[in-house]
Design a protein around this motif. Sequence first.
Motif, PDB file in Angstrom:
ATOM      1  N   ARG A  36     -26.599   4.409  -5.460  1.00  0.00           N
ATOM      2  CA  ARG A  36     -26.689   3.559  -6.659  1.00  0.00           C
ATOM      3  C   ARG A  36     -27.759   4.064  -7.613  1.00  0.00           C
ATOM      4  N   VAL A  86     -19.358  -6.661  -9.589  1.00  0.00           N
ATOM      5  CA  VAL A  86     -19.535  -5.255  -9.219  1.00  0.00           C
ATOM      6  C   VAL A  86     -20.735  -4.715  -9.996  1.00  0.00           C
ATOM      7  N   TRP A  88     -22.230  -1.954 -11.866  1.00  0.00           N
ATOM      8  CA  TRP A  88     -21.752  -0.762 -12.598  1.00  0.00           C
ATOM      9  C   TRP A  88     -22.508   0.482 -12.111  1.00  0.00           C
ATOM     10  N   ARG A  90     -23.761   1.066  -9.294  1.00  0.00           N
ATOM     11  CA  ARG A  90     -23.410   1.484  -7.930  1.00  0.00           C
ATOM     12  C   ARG A  90     -22.131   2.328  -7.968  1.00  0.00           C
ATOM     13  N   VAL A  91     -21.261   1.967  -8.902  1.00  0.00           N
ATOM     14  CA  VAL A  91     -19.961   2.636  -9.012  1.00  0.00           C
ATOM     15  C   VAL A  91     -20.060   3.865  -9.927  1.00  0.00           C
ATOM     16  N   VAL A  98     -18.267   8.821 -11.663  1.00  0.00           N
ATOM     17  CA  VAL A  98     -17.824   7.939 -10.586  1.00  0.00           C
ATOM     18  C   VAL A  98     -18.481   8.308  -9.259  1.00  0.00           C
ATOM     19  N   GLN A 100     -17.813   7.712  -5.433  1.00  0.00           N
ATOM     20  CA  GLN A 100     -16.836   7.221  -4.465  1.00  0.00           C
ATOM     21  C   GLN A 100     -17.499   6.285  -3.460  1.00  0.00           C
ATOM     22  N   GLY A 102     -19.888   4.258  -3.992  1.00  0.00           N
ATOM     23  CA  GLY A 102     -20.034   2.946  -4.627  1.00  0.00           C
ATOM     24  C   GLY A 102     -18.726   2.169  -4.581  1.00  0.00           C
ATOM     25  N   LEU A 103     -17.633   2.823  -4.948  1.00  0.00           N
ATOM     26  CA  LEU A 103     -16.328   2.158  -4.901  1.00  0.00           C
ATOM     27  C   LEU A 103     -15.995   1.725  -3.481  1.00  0.00           C
ATOM     28  N   TYR A 106     -17.233  -1.715  -2.390  1.00  0.00           N
ATOM     29  CA  TYR A 106     -16.463  -2.880  -2.846  1.00  0.00           C
ATOM     30  C   TYR A 106     -15.101  -2.945  -2.161  1.00  0.00           C
ATOM     31  N   TYR A 151     -15.271   2.334 -17.219  1.00  0.00           N
ATOM     32  CA  TYR A 151     -15.750   1.770 -15.948  1.00  0.00           C
ATOM     33  C   TYR A 151     -14.754   0.740 -15.415  1.00  0.00           C
ATOM     34  N   VAL A 155     -12.711   0.928 -11.771  1.00  0.00           N
ATOM     35  CA  VAL A 155     -12.767  -0.074 -10.695  1.00  0.00           C
ATOM     36  C   VAL A 155     -11.367  -0.644 -10.454  1.00  0.00           C
TER      37      VAL A 155
END
Length: 466
Positions: A36, A86, A88, A90-91, A98, A100, A102-103, A106, A151, A155
Amino acid sequence: DNGGDSASQLTFPRRFLWGASTASYQVEGGATEGGRGPSIWDVFSGLPGKIHGDATGEVACDQFHRYPEDVTIMADLGLPAYRFSVSWSRVMPDGKTVSQRGLDHYRRLVDELRGRNIEPVLTLYHWDLPQALEDEGGWLSRETADHFAEYATTVHTALSDRVGQWTTINEPFCAAFLGYGSGIHAPGHTDYASALIAAHHLLLAHGRATRALRAQATPGQEFSLALNFSPALADGHGPEHTEAARKFDGIHNRFFLDPVLGKGYPEDVLADVAHIGGLEPAIKDGDLETIAAPVDWLGVNYYAPTRVEPLDDPLAPSNCPLPGLRGMNVLPPRGRLTSFGWEQTPASLTELLRWLNWHTGGLPLIVAENGAAFDDIVDADDRIHDPDRITYLAEHLRAVHAAIDGGADVRGYLVWSLLDNFEWSMGYSKRFGIVHVDFETQRRRLKDSALFYRDVIARNAVPAGT
Ligand code: GBH
């Protein structure tokens, strides 16, 4: 619809969506973990004197690690829905690239929820802008709206198969007016022209993202935004009192709602803020069409009304730090107060929902946040009693029921909050949770209000008042 009503209980419509809300920076912690990047709230809360006790969200409720336990608590309470946001950064640690990892966080959270039959209600922005974008101008830059749409689609692409309910932005009022006007929130600017420009760019970001998400949506997905409303209560009758209420209601409520509904910015509010400058040049051709992207429902965040009084001089400065307010003051709250000092006036929630039903032409509404801060009473057996919160919730649920009886299409209620958490400028000193968090040990304990809410959900009804 409310056929199950009796003398002792008020029944909600079938398939009414019950749940609880949180926000990423307030509960996640793990601020430097999983790749993050820093957000404006990491930076702002690190500045001395900005937050009560100089607290930060670096650890918060540690939900980044403890989400399985939290989802178990939700399941034990029978919560049908969990509204979370979410992060932002972190993602996309720099706001653009991007992550991955971070995604994946979630995706795991959403899978955990779905495994327990809890509907995820995903908010894309609850105020934690990546600091790298703030360094490029933040919400004063139109390009931030483009980055937000990027963004949002990122997501959505990652979680579209698992998440049906999407909210773009939570409370642009706070992000713009507290972040750029009064300066009590990140990034802490104090300039009304900037606050108006930030507000416009936040609404533009909502519109761009909503259009982009709709273009790649699957059937049944729903898109929304959440606005915070505070109805204005005039301290008397007569035209000058009505005018004081009009001014406050205009900049606080209608300024954000009307453009989303396709009505444009309200003319009276544009006149009130004209002397500040900044807004008109920021509005480019086509912006209002973009902002008017249809929403499937409106998130209504309600805590308390605001009392107002007129001043003799219509141009006298106001004690209320919102752009354009003159010739009126905000008065102290009345009656029973929460530990935040906010008044408890459930009738204003009924009135708000009924007004929204009329003003929006019957748009579906979900109360996306409602709740109260109270101090806990801990007994010898370590149980936590919060009778005042039970009273607040019961009264406000009756208020929602009354609005439904009056014809408003209210589809759900999400209590703020599941957990005690990082309460922005108040740090950990104000507790909104129906679940208590010990911030030393991270132990979670159900408050009485959690058990009360569990029963409401199980019965789909609230006890009738006396
Ligand atoms: C919500 O905002 C937030 O979405 C949530 O993150 C937060 O934890 C929750 O409220 C509780 O605070 O004293 O006259 O200055 C609520 C919007 C805007 C309501 C500012 C109170 C200040 C009233 N808030 N408002 S005043």
